[in-house]
Design a protein around this motif. Sequence first.
Motif, mmCIF file in Angstrom:
data_model
loop_
_atom_site.group_PDB
_atom_site.id
_atom_site.type_symbol
_atom_site.label_atom_id
_atom_site.label_comp_id
_atom_site.label_asym_id
_atom_site.label_seq_id
_atom_site.Cartn_x
_atom_site.Cartn_y
_atom_site.Cartn_z
ATOM 1 N N LEU A 238 0.856 -1.181 0.000
ATOM 2 C CA LEU A 238 0.000 0.000 0.000
ATOM 3 C C LEU A 238 0.896 1.235 0.000
ATOM 4 N N TYR A 239 0.647 2.159 -0.906
ATOM 5 C CA TYR A 239 1.544 3.306 -1.078
ATOM 6 C C TYR A 239 0.756 4.543 -1.478
ATOM 7 N N ARG A 240 1.343 5.705 -1.225
ATOM 8 C CA ARG A 240 0.756 6.957 -1.704
ATOM 9 C C ARG A 240 1.521 7.442 -2.937
ATOM 10 N N GLU A 241 2.858 7.460 -2.873
ATOM 11 C CA GLU A 241 3.700 7.784 -4.024
ATOM 12 C C GLU A 241 4.623 6.603 -4.255
ATOM 13 N N LEU A 242 4.839 6.267 -5.518
ATOM 14 C CA LEU A 242 5.612 5.074 -5.844
ATOM 15 C C LEU A 242 6.665 5.381 -6.891
ATOM 16 N N ILE A 243 7.895 4.913 -6.620
ATOM 17 C CA ILE A 243 8.989 5.015 -7.582
ATOM 18 C C ILE A 243 9.588 3.619 -7.711
ATOM 19 N N ILE A 244 9.557 3.083 -8.922
ATOM 20 C CA ILE A 244 10.198 1.789 -9.187
ATOM 21 C C ILE A 244 11.196 2.013 -10.310
ATOM 22 N N GLU A 245 12.478 1.850 -9.991
ATOM 23 C CA GLU A 245 13.510 2.059 -10.998
ATOM 24 C C GLU A 245 13.676 0.806 -11.861
ATOM 25 N N THR A 246 14.198 1.003 -13.064
ATOM 26 C CA THR A 246 14.504 -0.097 -13.961
ATOM 27 C C THR A 246 15.450 -1.059 -13.269
ATOM 28 N N GLY A 247 15.136 -2.345 -13.330
ATOM 29 C CA GLY A 247 15.981 -3.353 -12.707
ATOM 30 C C GLY A 247 15.540 -3.750 -11.310
ATOM 31 N N ALA A 248 14.530 -3.073 -10.767
ATOM 32 C CA ALA A 248 13.970 -3.457 -9.462
ATOM 33 C C ALA A 248 12.955 -4.578 -9.681
ATOM 34 N N VAL A 249 12.766 -5.417 -8.660
ATOM 35 C CA VAL A 249 11.816 -6.526 -8.737
ATOM 36 C C VAL A 249 10.780 -6.354 -7.639
ATOM 37 N N VAL A 250 9.496 -6.421 -8.014
ATOM 38 C CA VAL A 250 8.401 -6.268 -7.056
ATOM 39 C C VAL A 250 7.413 -7.408 -7.248
ATOM 40 N N HIS A 251 7.093 -8.118 -6.142
ATOM 41 C CA HIS A 251 6.100 -9.188 -6.151
ATOM 42 C C HIS A 251 5.035 -8.827 -5.132
ATOM 43 N N GLY A 252 3.761 -8.902 -5.521
ATOM 44 C CA GLY A 252 2.676 -8.664 -4.573
ATOM 45 C C GLY A 252 1.584 -7.803 -5.166
ATOM 46 N N GLN A 253 0.458 -7.728 -4.455
ATOM 47 C CA GLN A 253 -0.652 -6.886 -4.875
ATOM 48 C C GLN A 253 -0.375 -5.462 -4.437
ATOM 49 N N MET A 254 -0.579 -4.517 -5.364
ATOM 50 C CA MET A 254 -0.285 -3.110 -5.076
ATOM 51 C C MET A 254 -1.595 -2.328 -4.998
ATOM 52 N N PHE A 255 -1.684 -1.482 -3.962
ATOM 53 C CA PHE A 255 -2.872 -0.669 -3.740
ATOM 54 C C PHE A 255 -2.449 0.772 -3.493
ATOM 55 N N HIS A 256 -3.028 1.704 -4.260
ATOM 56 C CA HIS A 256 -2.754 3.125 -4.039
ATOM 57 C C HIS A 256 -3.651 3.608 -2.908
ATOM 58 N N LEU A 257 -3.087 4.258 -1.897
ATOM 59 C CA LEU A 257 -3.850 4.670 -0.716
ATOM 60 C C LEU A 257 -4.939 5.698 -1.021
ATOM 61 N N ASP A 258 -4.768 6.505 -2.041
ATOM 62 C CA ASP A 258 -5.778 7.529 -2.362
ATOM 63 C C ASP A 258 -6.869 7.034 -3.289
ATOM 64 N N HIS A 259 -6.620 5.933 -3.998
ATOM 65 C CA HIS A 259 -7.543 5.553 -5.062
ATOM 66 C C HIS A 259 -8.062 4.133 -4.985
ATOM 67 N N THR A 260 -7.945 3.480 -3.870
ATOM 68 C CA THR A 260 -8.443 2.116 -3.792
ATOM 69 C C THR A 260 -9.597 1.999 -2.833
ATOM 70 N N SER A 261 -10.572 1.251 -3.265
ATOM 71 C CA SER A 261 -11.672 0.899 -2.386
ATOM 72 C C SER A 261 -11.593 -0.606 -2.164
ATOM 73 N N GLU A 262 -12.435 -1.117 -1.336
ATOM 74 C CA GLU A 262 -12.434 -2.539 -1.006
ATOM 75 C C GLU A 262 -12.420 -3.382 -2.278
ATOM 76 N N GLY A 263 -11.414 -4.198 -2.448
ATOM 77 C CA GLY A 263 -11.336 -5.129 -3.574
ATOM 78 C C GLY A 263 -10.749 -4.549 -4.844
ATOM 79 N N GLU A 264 -10.497 -3.243 -4.905
ATOM 80 C CA GLU A 264 -9.951 -2.623 -6.103
ATOM 81 C C GLU A 264 -8.431 -2.733 -6.098
ATOM 82 N N GLN A 265 -7.851 -3.088 -7.231
ATOM 83 C CA GLN A 265 -6.401 -3.219 -7.340
ATOM 84 C C GLN A 265 -5.893 -2.260 -8.406
ATOM 85 N N THR A 266 -4.612 -1.894 -8.245
ATOM 86 C CA THR A 266 -3.997 -1.046 -9.271
ATOM 87 C C THR A 266 -2.959 -1.843 -10.019
#
Length: 151
Positions: free
Chosen positions: A123-151
Amino acid sequence: MIEVNTKVLNSLKDNMTIFRSRGFDTLIGKGTSIRGDIAISANSTTVIDGDAALSYITGVVPPEKVATKTTLMVNGTVVRFEKPLEINVHNVIITGQVTCDTITVEGTLAIKTGAVLKAKKILYRELIIETGAVVHGQMFHLDHTSEGEQT
């Protein structure tokens, strides 16, 4: 000729980024291993260059609200210890490896080149992912997610 107010410009520059080098308040150095929990004080930065097996990392002040200007920098390795690992800090910068159940970042989550973040929930408000980074998991924007909504 363009006039630039350097005082205003420097003030803006100082407040624009969490990457500005300010040092740190707590360091878990290379070659150091810890187990347990970490509570980060308001207006402070904790740097993990070593290995940490933790149950939680938090920048919490009463009444259970994340303290602003708490920063966690992980250059080493952070994994869960005995129970699910919950990370709840205002700003997080990852250049190492983090494996947790939930990470909640009210400010900026930065995952730098070569970093690995594995989490069930991110869960994040601002997100920076640089080239070459690895991310596993469900991502949710704190300002724009409601129950069950994914980004």
